[in-house]
Structures are given as structure tokens and as C-alpha cells.
Write a protein that holds these residues in place. Structure first.
Motif, PDB file in Angstrom:
ATOM      1  N   GLY A  19    -102.331  91.941 -54.417  1.00 49.97           N
ATOM      2  CA  GLY A  19    -101.387  92.749 -55.189  1.00 49.97           C
ATOM      3  C   GLY A  19    -100.800  93.868 -54.345  1.00 49.97           C
ATOM      4  N   MET A  20    -101.670  94.577 -53.612  1.00 48.78           N
ATOM      5  CA  MET A  20    -101.182  95.677 -52.772  1.00 48.78           C
ATOM      6  C   MET A  20    -100.287  95.146 -51.655  1.00 48.78           C
ATOM      7  N   PHE A  21    -100.723  94.043 -51.065  1.00 49.16           N
ATOM      8  CA  PHE A  21     -99.940  93.437 -49.972  1.00 49.16           C
ATOM      9  C   PHE A  21     -98.572  92.988 -50.501  1.00 49.16           C
ATOM     10  N   ALA A  22     -98.578  92.341 -51.651  1.00 52.91           N
ATOM     11  CA  ALA A  22     -97.318  91.825 -52.218  1.00 52.91           C
ATOM     12  C   ALA A  22     -96.362  92.977 -52.511  1.00 52.91           C
ATOM     13  N   ARG A  23     -96.878  94.068 -53.048  1.00 50.61           N
ATOM     14  CA  ARG A  23     -96.009  95.210 -53.381  1.00 50.61           C
ATOM     15  C   ARG A  23     -95.343  95.756 -52.119  1.00 50.61           C
ATOM     16  N   LEU A  24     -96.144  95.913 -51.070  1.00 50.18           N
ATOM     17  CA  LEU A  24     -95.576  96.408 -49.807  1.00 50.18           C
ATOM     18  C   LEU A  24     -94.551  95.436 -49.243  1.00 50.18           C
ATOM     19  N   TYR A  25     -94.887  94.164 -49.299  1.00 52.18           N
ATOM     20  CA  TYR A  25     -94.003  93.135 -48.750  1.00 52.18           C
ATOM     21  C   TYR A  25     -92.683  93.078 -49.511  1.00 52.18           C
ATOM     22  N   SER A  33    -102.079  99.289 -38.797  1.00 51.62           N
ATOM     23  CA  SER A  33    -100.962 100.236 -38.704  1.00 51.62           C
ATOM     24  C   SER A  33     -99.841  99.817 -39.653  1.00 51.62           C
ATOM     25  N   ASP A  34     -99.639  98.517 -39.805  1.00 53.43           N
ATOM     26  CA  ASP A  34     -98.671  98.025 -40.776  1.00 53.43           C
ATOM     27  C   ASP A  34     -99.362  96.907 -41.568  1.00 53.43           C
ATOM     28  N   PRO A  35     -99.801  97.225 -42.779  1.00 51.60           N
ATOM     29  CA  PRO A  35    -100.562  96.226 -43.543  1.00 51.60           C
ATOM     30  C   PRO A  35     -99.765  94.965 -43.871  1.00 51.60           C
ATOM     31  N   THR A  36     -98.428  95.025 -43.721  1.00 54.12           N
ATOM     32  CA  THR A  36     -97.656  93.807 -43.991  1.00 54.12           C
ATOM     33  C   THR A  36     -97.574  92.906 -42.758  1.00 54.12           C
ATOM     34  N   ASP A  37     -98.097  93.401 -41.642  1.00 56.13           N
ATOM     35  CA  ASP A  37     -98.044  92.613 -40.414  1.00 56.13           C
ATOM     36  C   ASP A  37     -99.334  91.802 -40.284  1.00 56.13           C
ATOM     37  N   LEU A  38     -99.227  90.500 -40.468  1.00 54.78           N
ATOM     38  CA  LEU A  38    -100.405  89.636 -40.383  1.00 54.78           C
ATOM     39  C   LEU A  38    -100.581  89.197 -38.928  1.00 54.78           C
ATOM     40  N   PHE A  78    -108.836  88.882 -45.707  1.00 54.20           N
ATOM     41  CA  PHE A  78    -107.428  89.036 -46.029  1.00 54.20           C
ATOM     42  C   PHE A  78    -106.681  89.109 -44.697  1.00 54.20           C
ATOM     43  N   GLY A  79    -106.730  87.984 -43.994  1.00 55.93           N
ATOM     44  CA  GLY A  79    -106.035  87.884 -42.713  1.00 55.93           C
ATOM     45  C   GLY A  79    -106.828  88.450 -41.566  1.00 55.93           C
ATOM     46  N   ASN A  80    -108.152  88.636 -41.742  1.00 55.62           N
ATOM     47  CA  ASN A  80    -108.919  89.185 -40.620  1.00 55.62           C
ATOM     48  C   ASN A  80    -109.589  88.108 -39.773  1.00 55.62           C
ATOM     49  N   ASN A  81    -109.430  86.852 -40.146  1.00 57.08           N
ATOM     50  CA  ASN A  81    -109.947  85.774 -39.305  1.00 57.08           C
ATOM     51  C   ASN A  81    -109.177  84.500 -39.654  1.00 57.08           C
ATOM     52  N   VAL A  82    -108.271  84.131 -38.777  1.00 56.24           N
ATOM     53  CA  VAL A  82    -107.295  83.084 -39.115  1.00 56.24           C
ATOM     54  C   VAL A  82    -107.350  81.957 -38.089  1.00 56.24           C
ATOM     55  N   LEU A  83    -107.267  80.741 -38.589  1.00 57.24           N
ATOM     56  CA  LEU A  83    -107.209  79.574 -37.697  1.00 57.24           C
ATOM     57  C   LEU A  83    -105.920  78.808 -37.934  1.00 57.24           C
ATOM     58  N   ALA A  84    -105.348  78.324 -36.841  1.00 56.29           N
ATOM     59  CA  ALA A  84    -104.132  77.514 -36.933  1.00 56.29           C
ATOM     60  C   ALA A  84    -104.350  76.214 -36.173  1.00 56.29           C
ATOM     61  N   PHE A  85    -103.768  75.157 -36.673  1.00 54.54           N
ATOM     62  CA  PHE A  85    -103.929  73.832 -36.060  1.00 54.54           C
ATOM     63  C   PHE A  85    -102.570  73.150 -35.919  1.00 54.54           C
ATOM     64  N   VAL A  86    -102.385  72.484 -34.807  1.00 49.29           N
ATOM     65  CA  VAL A  86    -101.216  71.616 -34.646  1.00 49.29           C
ATOM     66  C   VAL A  86    -101.734  70.196 -34.473  1.00 49.29           C
ATOM     67  N   PHE A 113    -102.532  83.122 -52.713  1.00 53.64           N
ATOM     68  CA  PHE A 113    -101.611  83.866 -53.585  1.00 53.64           C
ATOM     69  C   PHE A 113    -100.201  83.533 -53.096  1.00 53.64           C
ATOM     70  N   THR A 114     -99.270  83.449 -54.023  1.00 54.17           N
ATOM     71  CA  THR A 114     -97.937  82.960 -53.663  1.00 54.17           C
ATOM     72  C   THR A 114     -97.303  83.773 -52.542  1.00 54.17           C
ATOM     73  N   ILE A 115     -97.550  85.086 -52.539  1.00 56.17           N
ATOM     74  CA  ILE A 115     -96.956  85.926 -51.500  1.00 56.17           C
ATOM     75  C   ILE A 115     -97.378  85.461 -50.110  1.00 56.17           C
ATOM     76  N   LEU A 116     -98.588  84.908 -50.005  1.00 55.48           N
ATOM     77  CA  LEU A 116     -99.091  84.524 -48.684  1.00 55.48           C
ATOM     78  C   LEU A 116     -98.288  83.374 -48.080  1.00 55.48           C
ATOM     79  N   GLU A 117     -97.820  82.456 -48.912  1.00 56.07           N
ATOM     80  CA  GLU A 117     -97.035  81.353 -48.338  1.00 56.07           C
ATOM     81  C   GLU A 117     -95.775  81.904 -47.667  1.00 56.07           C
ATOM     82  N   ILE A 118     -95.130  82.840 -48.341  1.00 57.15           N
ATOM     83  CA  ILE A 118     -93.904  83.420 -47.779  1.00 57.15           C
ATOM     84  C   ILE A 118     -94.222  84.190 -46.496  1.00 57.15           C
ATOM     85  N   ALA A 119     -95.237  85.056 -46.568  1.00 58.12           N
ATOM     86  CA  ALA A 119     -95.572  85.889 -45.408  1.00 58.12           C
ATOM     87  C   ALA A 119     -96.062  85.048 -44.233  1.00 58.12           C
ATOM     88  N   GLU A 120     -96.885  84.056 -44.513  1.00 61.94           N
ATOM     89  CA  GLU A 120     -97.416  83.216 -43.426  1.00 61.94           C
ATOM     90  C   GLU A 120     -96.308  82.385 -42.789  1.00 61.94           C
TER      91      GLU A 120
END
Lengths: 394, 229
Positions: A148-154, A259-264, A381-389, A294-301
Motif C-alpha cells: 500500500g505504501m509503495f503503491a501510493r508513492l509510485y 533512499s528512494d523506496p520506489t526504486d526496486l 519486499f524487494g530485498n532478495n530478488v531472482l531473475a531467470f532467462v 500485488f498489482t502495483i508490483l507487475e507495473i513496477a517490475e
């Protein structure tokens, strides 16, 4: 490092599975992956189980040891991997490293969670155990609260609206109708969840501006992949799909220290690593599975992974670019929003979906001609992320 | 039937005001019509209730068996001052709720039974019967209990119900009370619906109460299509 092939994939439908134990679910998904690979009597060297909180949800730990015995895979090595909601992704990373390094030739990775054993508020509380105990948890912060807080800032920074959030929900629940493994099988409308004057009763506020239909459901489920070498995979019947890139990055435990909570940042770094390792760019990706708890995460990611510039993800969504048939279909499986989010299973389920897509086995939700896939498993909440190709080789 | 004896067995009844039908827009965009059931509707309602008695999940079997008995008792004049509301989507019956009046001031909420899940149909129907009790009959309080955890969450927690002494008519757990004040406190958040219902929607609902097949009802209650009973 040796190339690593996903030779077999398996899942069980995500839903509320009262009749199944966690072990039943892990075993069934694992067997489905082994059957899919058609490995025959070839022994499995190691089993990695991605699971976040079986001790809290189900009063059972050491689930990897239990699983190898249940599947008659003794004396295979067995490890449970816990990394919050990215446990599945971390388990795949460990399986990948075991094969790529030459330590193992055949590895089974299973992710699973049985969350519906407890009531909703308890499940939310258990998941909230990943927050900082003194700086966050004791003040009642939960993951929906963070969203909720992240979405509001975003929204304030990039002009994202509640309508955009609802568009993600509608798109992913529409995709979920095409996925027999998806927990939520229900088409929703903008009128029903947002624009009707009484829609707030159907989709009440969870943590403003996040409403009920902006949240993934609490699900039970398991998914599995069987990883092996190209040499072994070439003897099997399935089209070759390889894991060409993996990235992982971390960020501060508490949201307030960024420093910028909207920056993942961890999303950006993990994605960059995965693309660099695979030797391709975000523009080369044909299909993506993102972590839309949460829906906001799809947009931000979608922006932080490099698919769209910052502030453009919602516009791409508006233009229909992220729908099946669009320029970059995101979450054709229904994502966490519709497929469900049994936390330990999610990272594995994302890779399973990509393999189905790259093999051309995704049925009605097939993305035409998909050759390169990307998945993102978002821990904490974005503090440990894995990506795969992943790429189709044949 | 010996009507002289029947006269002793058949309870007297209060005159209850009509409950005007309303339409609720669901998350799917579908239109849920909530309207009052008459005694004459009971046989068709029982058809929809009957399959639920086979489902252990979420205490549907207990709720179904009790609703069946309550509606049958009302139909055959063995329950006093009961009312029943029903929900329909495109004519299809998707749920029933009922209450019995202990007195003009005190209602006893009996059951909420939804045969379509995931759309808050049970919650909308429950809200409608509270609306009827407080806004149309003019009751001061309704006593409520729940057989299932879902009911407990929906009613006791969402409406912040007050624990009461004694027992609910259904026995079981502690009775809770929804007072008129609490109802109005939560009304904007929980009670949906618009009136009047557009004529064409109401006509479809009134033309026929469509009951889904037993298989369809069980499938909807049990969740995913693929689930084995």
C-alpha cells in the motif's frame, strides 16, 4: 559452467487443497516433473525444495529429507531452501549451480507451500515474519501494508492510477481462465471492482490504495522442474529449454532505509545480471512471468527489469502490450494474482510456465513463437530478488 | 388433515412488510437480484439446498441440512415468523438466507447458504437480511451465530458483533448480537444494492427460479472444476 536444461516440468493445480498434506503436494509435483522428463530409471542426484514456512504453516520441517524418502529417491542429496517468497527461485538457482558446476548431473527442484492450513489473518502474519522484527513487524507492518505504501508513492511519482492497478487484475484473471492450474478462475470487470459506486464492497480496501482485487490469493500448491545436462537431455524426447541466465540481488531489509523506496534496485540488478549472462536484452524477451503479489508490483517490475522506461509500464499496460497477443505478454499464466501464490512454489511455477510457453505447450494461453522467456521472483519486499532467462534451443 | 388439531400446531404469524427487491453489481459485472422468497417458492429452493447436504467442506452439510429443515418447517407451517430472501443471477438461484423473528424487536438470524462462491454472494445476502430486519421490519437487534469459520469471519469480525449471554436458537457457540447502531455503522461498507431493480432484470428473476444441476452446485461449492469430491 555446463549448460543446464529444464528437462521436465510438473505442477499441481494451485487452490485450497484441504485433502492434501504439504508432502502430498510436493511429491505429486515432483513426480509430474519426472514423468514429463521421461528420465526412466536414471537416478536423481540431488533434490532442492523451495519452501518458506512449513514449520509455521504445517508444523513440519526438514521437508526435503522427507520428500526424497517419499519419492523413493534415496540416497539423493536433499536440501530445503528458504528465501521468503523467493524460496522457489533460490531452489532453482541452487539446482542450476549443482548441474552447471558438474557436481550433479540430474537435479529435481520442487517448490511448495500449504498456506490454507491456517486462517487468512494468520497466513498474513506468518508471511509478515520476513519483515524487520524491531523496525517493522512490531508496528503491525504486513506485506499488504508495504504494498500500500509503495503503491501510493509510485502513483504519486509516476502517475499510476487505481484504474491501472485494476487493469493488471483484470488482465491476469482473464489469463487465469486459460490456465487449468490457476487458483482463481473468475473473470472480473472494471465496473465490478472499481468504477461502480458500490464496487468498494466487492473489493474493499486492504491497505490504501491496495484493494482486495489488487492482492494475490492465499493458496496451496507445488511445482517442480527437473534440471540436467545437455548430454542427458538430448536423449530425452522433450524440446530443449535451457536456463541461460540467472541473476540475484539484495536490498535493505527495511523499506525505510532505501533512499528512494520506489526504486526496486534488487530487481534492476538481478535482471541485468540475468540478461548479461544470457547474452540478450530485455527487448529480446517474448514472454515474462513477473511477481505480481500485488498489482502495483507487475507495473513496477516491468519497468525495473528493463522492459519499459520508468513511468511507462502503466502506459504499456493501457496500450495492451502486456496482454497475450501484445508486444510483451506478461503473466500469461495469470501470475500470482490468478494462479495463486503458495510462497515457496511461486518461483518454480514461473519457470514451469516459461518452459510450457517455450515448448509451445501452453494451450489456449500460448504466446505465439515464444523463444525467450524471463521470470522474476521477488523476495521480501524487494530485498532478495531472482531473475531467470530461459531459451528454447530446438 | 385434521384442521382442528392443525390449528394448535400451526403457529400464529406477524404481518411482515414486503422486502423490495434490489440489484447488486458483482465483481464480475454480473447482476445479483436479491428478493423475498414466498412460501410457494420453497419446493424449488429445497431442490437447490438438497445437494449441499452432501458436502462436508466448510460445514455445508450442517448448514444445508438445517436450512432444508427450516425452509420445510416454514413451508409446512411449523416455524413461526420466518422470512427468506434469495439471490439470483440471470434467474439462476445462487443463494438463500433466512431469519426468524423472536419478537418484533429481536431477530434470530438462521442461515446463509451460497451455492456460487468467490463473489461475496453470501455476504451480500447476509447484509440484505440484516437490511430487512433493521430498515423494513424495524428490529432493534439480531442474534447471530456461525457454524463455519467463514461465517465467523464474515459476520462476527466484519460487523464487530457483540457477544451476548445465553444461547442462540441454533445452539452451538456463543451468540453474538448485531444492534441497530452497529448495522448503521457498517452499512456503507458492507450493504450493497440499488433500487428499483430495472424491469427487465426483475422480469428474468421472477419468470423462473432456475436451479443448477446437482453436479454444478457441488462443483461450485467445492471450488475448482477439477476437484474430486
Amino acid at each position: 559452467m555446463r549448460p543446464v536444461v529444464v528437462a521436465g516440468v510438473g505442477m499441481i493445480p494451485f487452490e485450497r487443497r484441504d485433502e492434501d498434506s504439504l508432502m502430498d503436494m510436493l511429491a505429486t509435483a515432483g513426480l509430474n516433473a519426472m514423468d514429463d522428463a521421461g528420465l526412466g530409471d536414471r537416478p536423481i542426484d540431488s533434490v532442492y525444495v523451495g519452501n518458506m514456512a512449513s514449520g509455521l504453516f504445517n508444523h513440519q520441517v526438514s521437508v526435503a529429507s522427507a520428500l526424497v524418502d517419499r519419492l523413493s529417491l534415496l540416497p539423493a542429496a536433499a536440501d530445503r531452501v528458504e528465501n521468503g517468497p523467493a524460496s522457489g527461485g533460490s531452489a532453482i538457482k541452487n539446482g542450476f549451480l549443482a548441474v552447471a558446476s558438474g557436481f550433479n548431473d540430474v537435479v529435481l527442484v520442487v517448490g511448495g507451500e500449504k498456506m490454507r492450513e491456517v486462517i487468512g489473518p494468520k497466513a498474513t502474519d506468518i508471511v509478515a515474519c520476513m519483515t524487520h522484527p524491531q523496525a517493522e513487524y512490531i508496528y503491525g507492518v504486513t506485506l499488504p501494508a508495504m504494498a500500500g505504501m509503495f503503491a501510493r508513492l509510485y502513483m504519486e511519482k509516476y502517475g499510476v492510477t487505481r484504474e491501472h492497478l485494476s487493469m493488471v487484475a483484470i488482465k491476469n484473471q482473464t489469463n487465469g481462465l486459460l490456465n487449468p492450474y490457476a487458483h482463481i478462475q473468475m473473470k472480473i470487470t472494471m465496473e465490478g471492482i472499481l468504477s461502480h459506486p458500490q464496487s468498494h464492497i466487492n473489493s474493499p480496501v486492504v491497505a490504501d490504495p491496495i484493494h482486495l482485487y489488487d492482492c494475490c490469493p492465499v493458496s496451496d500448491g507445488a511445482a517442480a522442474v527437473l534440471l540436467t545436462t545437455e548430454e542427458i537431455a538430448n536423449k530425452l524426447k522433450k524440446p530443449l529449454v535451457t536456463i541461460d541466465g540467472i541473476g540475484q540481488a539484495t536490498d535493505t531489509h527495511t523499506l525505510q532505509e532505501r533512499s528512494d523506496p520506489t526504486d526496486l534496485k534488487a530487481v534492476t540488478l538481478a535482471s541485468e545480471q540475468a540478461f548479461k549472462m544470457a547474452g540478450i536484452k530485455p527487448k529480446d524477451i517474448d514472454v515474462a512471468e513477473l511477481h505480481d503479489a500485488f498489482t502495483i508490483l507487475e507495473i513496477a517490475e516491468s519497468e525495473h527489469a528493463g522492459f519499459f522506461p520508468k513511468g511507462e509500464g502503466a502506459k504499456a499496460l493501457e496500450r495492451g502490450e502486456t496482454q497475450i497477443g501484445g508486444k510483451l505478454p506478461i503473466n500469461p499464466s495469470g501470475g500470482l494474482k490468478a494462479r495463486g501464490h503458495p510462497v515457496g512454489a511461486t518461483g518454480v511455477a514461473q519457470v514451469v510456465e516459461l518452459v510450457w510457453q517455450l515448448r509451445g505447450e501452453a494451450g489456449e494461453r500460448q504466446v505465439k513463437g515464444a523463444a525467450n522467456g524471463f521470470s522474476l521472483n521477488f523476495g521480501g519486499f524487494g530485498n532478495n530478488v531472482l531473475a531467470f532467462v530461459l531459451r528454447r534451443k530446438s | 388433515m385434521d384442521m382442528e388439531v392443525e390449528g394448535y400446531l400451526r403457529p400464529p404469524e406477524m404481518d411482515l412488510p414486503p422486502y423490495p427487491p434490489k440489484v447488486v453489481t458483482l465483481a464480475t459485472g454480473g447482476k445479483l437480484i436479491i428478493r423475498q422468497a414466498s412460501r410457494a417458492d420453497v419446493p424449488i429452493l429445497l431442490e437447490a439446498v438438497r445437494p449441499t447436504m452432501k458436502v462436508e467442506r466448510d460445514f455445508y452439510d450442517i448448514v444445508g441440512a438445517r436450512v432444508y429443515a427450516e425452509l420445510l418447517g416454514w413451508y409446512r407451517h411449523r416455524v413461526r415468523d420466518e422470512f427468506c430472501l434469495m439471490g439470483q443471477i440471470d434467474g439462476l438461484l445462487v443463494g438463500v438466507v433466512n431469519t426468524r423473528l423472536y419478537s418484533r424487536e429481536l431477530g434470530i438470524s438462521l442461515h446463509t447458504l451460497a451455492t456460487e462462491r468467490g463473489l461475496r454472494i453470501g455476504a451480500h445476502l447476509f447484509a440484505a437480511k440484516m437490511e430487512y430486519s433493521f430498515e423494513y421490519i424495524g428490529q432493534e437487534e439480531v442474534l447471530i451465530t456461525a457454524e463455519s469459520p467463514i461465517g465467523f469471519r464474515r459476520w462476527m469480525i466484519e460487523y464487530e458483533l457483540i457477544e451476548r449471554e445465553g444461547q442462540h436458537e441454533l445452539g452451538g457457540a456463543t451468540p453474538y448480537g448485531l444492534t441497530k447502531e452497529l448495522y448503521y455503522k457498517h452499512k456503507d461498507r458492507l450493504v450493497a444494492g440499488e433500487r428499483p431493480v430495472p424491469e427487465e432484470l426483475l422480469a428474468v428473476a421472477e419468470k423462473e427460479i432456475i436451479v443448477a444441476s446437482e453436479d454444478d452446485i457441488l462443483e461450485k461449492i467445492l471450488g475448482a472444476k477439477r476437484r474430486e469430491r
